[in-house]
Design an enzyme around this catalytic site. Structure first.
Site, PDB file in Angstrom:
ATOM      1  N   ASP A  11     -33.420  -3.431  43.461  1.00  0.00           N
ATOM      2  CA  ASP A  11     -32.310  -3.407  42.413  1.00  0.00           C
ATOM      3  C   ASP A  11     -31.802  -3.416  42.300  1.00  0.00           C
ATOM      4  OD1 ASP A  11     -32.297  -1.504  40.375  1.00  0.00           O
ATOM      5  OD2 ASP A  11     -31.689  -0.192  41.735  1.00  0.00           O
ATOM      6  N   ASP A  13     -28.424  -1.312  40.443  1.00  0.00           N
ATOM      7  CA  ASP A  13     -27.438  -0.411  40.657  1.00  0.00           C
ATOM      8  C   ASP A  13     -27.930   0.544  41.997  1.00  0.00           C
ATOM      9  OD1 ASP A  13     -26.428  -1.419  38.639  1.00  0.00           O
ATOM     10  OD2 ASP A  13     -27.250  -0.806  37.179  1.00  0.00           O
TER      11      ASP A  13
HETATM   12 MG   LIG Z   1     -30.980   1.922  40.853  1.00  0.00          MG
END
Ligand SMILES: [Mg+2]
Length: 164
Positions: A11, A13
């Site tokens: 991922d 963020d």
């Molecule tokens: Mg995230």
């Protein structure tokens, strides 16, 4: 013998960097004369500090790396990967809103790597739940990627293989 995953997926963020790229910062980004990465308003943008070394270690182990992000700020996310010198590590980037099941189905199609041979790092429980159902080894991270989290993830993957 330690078995390594055939694909490590991250991922973005709150996994590689401590903010939402579509909310907390203001694209486009640029590299300033002092070498720091800044947004449109001049705000200094940082990664979690050990992220470059995490990706370099996987590179050294021969484990390909991909990104799976639900952000709508697709251009900004790609730009940050470039400006931080990380884009070269990513063999595939799936960056668009929606369930991460879609991101992983596309990664599986593009790489030919079965879900059982992937490890995935993400800070959001909903993504861990969705992608875990596919059979991917999922690591729910709390304070961003670190070398310790990488080691934990690789150990969890190896143990899952040993148990199957
Ligand atoms: Mg995230």
């Amino acid at each position: 013998m330690t078995r390594f995953p055939k694909l490590a997926v991250f991922d973005l963020d709150y996994t590689l960097w401590p903010f939402w790229v579509d909310t907390h910062v203001d694209p486009p980004f640029h590299k300033s004369s002092d070498g720091t990465v800044r947004d449109r308003r001049g705000q200094n943008i940082r990664l979690y500090p050990e992220v470059p070394e995490v990706l370099e270690q996987l590179h050294g182990l021969g484990v390909p790396v991909a990104a799976a992000s639900r952000t709508g700020e697709i251009a900004g996310a790609n730009q940050l990967l470039e400006l931080f010198g990380l884009a070269r590590y990513f063999v595939h980037k799936e960056i668009y809103p929606g369930s991460k099941v879609t991101h992983f189905e596309r990664l599986q199609q593009k790489t030919g790597v079965p879900f059982s041979q992937m490890v995935f790092f993400d800070d959001e429980k909903r993504n861990i739940v969705d992608v875990g159902k596919l059979g991917v080894t999922c690591i729910h991270i709390q304070n961003g990627m670190s070398l310790q989290t990488l080691t934990q993830g690789l150990e969890t993957f190896a143990n899952a293989q040993a148990g199957s």
